[in-house]
Design a protein around this motif. Structure first.
Motif, PDB file in Angstrom:
ATOM      1  N   PHE A  82       0.815  -1.309   0.088  1.00 58.90           N
ATOM      2  CA  PHE A  82       0.111   0.044  -0.044  1.00 58.90           C
ATOM      3  C   PHE A  82       0.857   1.033   0.030  1.00 58.90           C
ATOM      4  O   PHE A  82       0.604   2.105  -0.685  1.00 58.90           O
ATOM      5  CB  PHE A  82      -0.732   0.075   1.077  1.00 58.90           C
ATOM      6  CG  PHE A  82      -1.698   1.189   1.094  1.00 58.90           C
ATOM      7  CD1 PHE A  82      -2.734   1.583   0.327  1.00 58.90           C
ATOM      8  CD2 PHE A  82      -1.474   2.416   2.504  1.00 58.90           C
ATOM      9  CE1 PHE A  82      -3.362   2.796   0.410  1.00 58.90           C
ATOM     10  CE2 PHE A  82      -2.186   3.314   2.317  1.00 58.90           C
ATOM     11  CZ  PHE A  82      -3.201   3.773   1.572  1.00 58.90           C
ATOM     12  N   ALA A  83       2.028   1.307   0.944  1.00 57.76           N
ATOM     13  CA  ALA A  83       2.891   2.529   0.932  1.00 57.76           C
ATOM     14  C   ALA A  83       3.439   2.668  -0.335  1.00 57.76           C
ATOM     15  O   ALA A  83       3.282   3.885  -1.012  1.00 57.76           O
ATOM     16  CB  ALA A  83       3.817   2.319   1.872  1.00 57.76           C
ATOM     17  N   LYS A  84       3.703   1.581  -1.045  1.00 58.80           N
ATOM     18  CA  LYS A  84       4.360   1.542  -2.361  1.00 58.80           C
ATOM     19  C   LYS A  84       3.492   2.210  -3.516  1.00 58.80           C
ATOM     20  O   LYS A  84       3.883   3.180  -4.342  1.00 58.80           O
ATOM     21  CB  LYS A  84       5.141   0.291  -2.856  1.00 58.80           C
ATOM     22  CG  LYS A  84       6.318  -0.024  -2.232  1.00 58.80           C
ATOM     23  CD  LYS A  84       6.610  -1.489  -2.437  1.00 58.80           C
ATOM     24  CE  LYS A  84       7.698  -2.066  -1.686  1.00 58.80           C
ATOM     25  NZ  LYS A  84       7.917  -3.396  -1.679  1.00 58.80           N
ATOM     26  N   GLN A  85       2.158   1.621  -3.792  1.00 55.79           N
ATOM     27  CA  GLN A  85       1.241   2.101  -4.541  1.00 55.79           C
ATOM     28  C   GLN A  85       0.894   3.344  -4.262  1.00 55.79           C
ATOM     29  O   GLN A  85       0.778   4.325  -5.216  1.00 55.79           O
ATOM     30  CB  GLN A  85       0.055   0.992  -4.395  1.00 55.79           C
ATOM     31  CG  GLN A  85       0.127  -0.363  -4.898  1.00 55.79           C
ATOM     32  CD  GLN A  85      -0.861  -1.121  -4.538  1.00 55.79           C
ATOM     33  OE1 GLN A  85      -1.884  -0.666  -3.767  1.00 55.79           O
ATOM     34  NE2 GLN A  85      -0.749  -2.306  -5.096  1.00 55.79           N
ATOM     35  N   TYR A  86       0.677   3.968  -2.901  1.00 56.19           N
ATOM     36  CA  TYR A  86       0.284   5.263  -2.774  1.00 56.19           C
ATOM     37  C   TYR A  86       1.470   6.227  -3.022  1.00 56.19           C
ATOM     38  O   TYR A  86       1.077   7.395  -3.933  1.00 56.19           O
ATOM     39  CB  TYR A  86      -0.076   5.356  -1.215  1.00 56.19           C
ATOM     40  CG  TYR A  86      -0.748   6.654  -0.768  1.00 56.19           C
ATOM     41  CD1 TYR A  86      -2.105   6.801  -1.193  1.00 56.19           C
ATOM     42  CD2 TYR A  86       0.176   7.767  -0.198  1.00 56.19           C
ATOM     43  CE1 TYR A  86      -2.383   8.254  -0.726  1.00 56.19           C
ATOM     44  CE2 TYR A  86      -0.440   8.903   0.087  1.00 56.19           C
ATOM     45  CZ  TYR A  86      -1.726   9.217  -0.092  1.00 56.19           C
ATOM     46  OH  TYR A  86      -2.155  10.262  -0.088  1.00 56.19           O
ATOM     47  N   ASP A  87       2.633   5.935  -3.065  1.00 53.32           N
ATOM     48  CA  ASP A  87       3.834   6.803  -3.357  1.00 53.32           C
ATOM     49  C   ASP A  87       3.964   7.044  -5.008  1.00 53.32           C
ATOM     50  O   ASP A  87       3.806   8.079  -5.326  1.00 53.32           O
ATOM     51  CB  ASP A  87       4.977   6.245  -2.799  1.00 53.32           C
ATOM     52  CG  ASP A  87       6.257   7.072  -3.149  1.00 53.32           C
ATOM     53  OD1 ASP A  87       6.001   8.440  -2.815  1.00 53.32           O
ATOM     54  OD2 ASP A  87       7.386   6.644  -3.554  1.00 53.32           O
ATOM     55  N   THR A  88       3.560   5.902  -5.546  1.00 57.34           N
ATOM     56  CA  THR A  88       3.594   5.844  -7.074  1.00 57.34           C
ATOM     57  C   THR A  88       2.602   6.677  -7.469  1.00 57.34           C
ATOM     58  O   THR A  88       2.646   7.292  -8.353  1.00 57.34           O
ATOM     59  CB  THR A  88       3.487   4.346  -7.611  1.00 57.34           C
ATOM     60  OG1 THR A  88       4.859   3.396  -6.827  1.00 57.34           O
ATOM     61  CG2 THR A  88       3.779   4.497  -9.075  1.00 57.34           C
ATOM     62  N   SER A  89       1.221   6.451  -7.002  1.00 59.44           N
ATOM     63  CA  SER A  89       0.118   7.161  -7.526  1.00 59.44           C
ATOM     64  C   SER A  89      -0.040   8.586  -6.953  1.00 59.44           C
ATOM     65  O   SER A  89      -0.848   9.593  -7.688  1.00 59.44           O
ATOM     66  CB  SER A  89      -1.274   6.365  -6.907  1.00 59.44           C
ATOM     67  OG  SER A  89      -1.184   6.596  -5.698  1.00 59.44           O
ATOM     68  N   THR A  90       0.702   9.054  -6.003  1.00 57.27           N
ATOM     69  CA  THR A  90       0.545  10.411  -5.774  1.00 57.27           C
ATOM     70  C   THR A  90       1.740  11.449  -6.270  1.00 57.27           C
ATOM     71  O   THR A  90       1.712  12.569  -5.966  1.00 57.27           O
ATOM     72  CB  THR A  90       0.717  10.614  -4.014  1.00 57.27           C
ATOM     73  OG1 THR A  90       1.949  10.072  -3.636  1.00 57.27           O
ATOM     74  CG2 THR A  90      -0.380   9.833  -3.447  1.00 57.27           C
TER      75      THR A  90
END
Length: 167
Positions: A82-90
């Protein structure tokens, strides 16, 4: 004149009293342990609910004038994929939010634990709030979300490992 029957009766009574004291002590110890376990479980439930509420409050409150602060608040409670996906998507979100002059305000109405053990938990969170942006003519439009939050225990903190909109 000795009474052997009386002596036997007294020994039997003393033995029964001794057994009762030991049995009572065992029951008291078990009750004490049960209360300690219940208190620890209640504390864990409280910590899980606080972490889920904090993460979702950050998630549903974002203002283009301080978007990075809002993004950082969510990222602070995230972990794993989730942290990786959130970082990538933001990465481009700040630009998009600024261009649309987007403001989302919300609050958690309630949260409930669906499943929990000592190092993971799933929580359903209900929110209410508004979204205002260029597409709404900067007028607040009501938004309600039902979100499933999966959390994992890392060291002494509960971190969000997944967020899923469920309704």
């Amino acid at each position: 004149m000795k009474r052997p029957g009386l002596t036997v009766v007294l020994y039997a009574v003393a033995l029964l009293l001794g057994c009762a004291v030991v049995f009572g002590g065992v029951l008291i110890q078990q009750e004490h342990q049960d209360r300690q376990r219940a208190a620890a479980e209640q504390a864990r439930y409280g910590d899980v609910l606080t972490a889920a509420r904090t993460e979702i409050e950050a998630f549903v409150n974002i203002d283009y004038t301080n978007a990075q602060e809002s993004i950082d608040a969510v990222a602070a409670g995230a972990t794993g994929d989730f942290a990786k996906q959130y970082d990538t998507s933001t990465k481009d979100v700040v630009k998009i939010l600024t261009r649309a002059k987007s403001v989302m305000e919300g609050k958690v109405l309630w949260a409930g634990i669906v499943d929990s053990d000592s190092d993971s938990a799933s929580v359903i969170v209900a929110t209410t709030g508004t979204v205002a942006n260029a597409s709404t003519d900067n007028k607040p439009v009501a938004r309600q979300f039902r979100i499933k939050v999966d959390l994992v225990r890392e060291k002494d903190a509960w971190k969000t490992s997944n967020v899923e909109f469920v309704g």
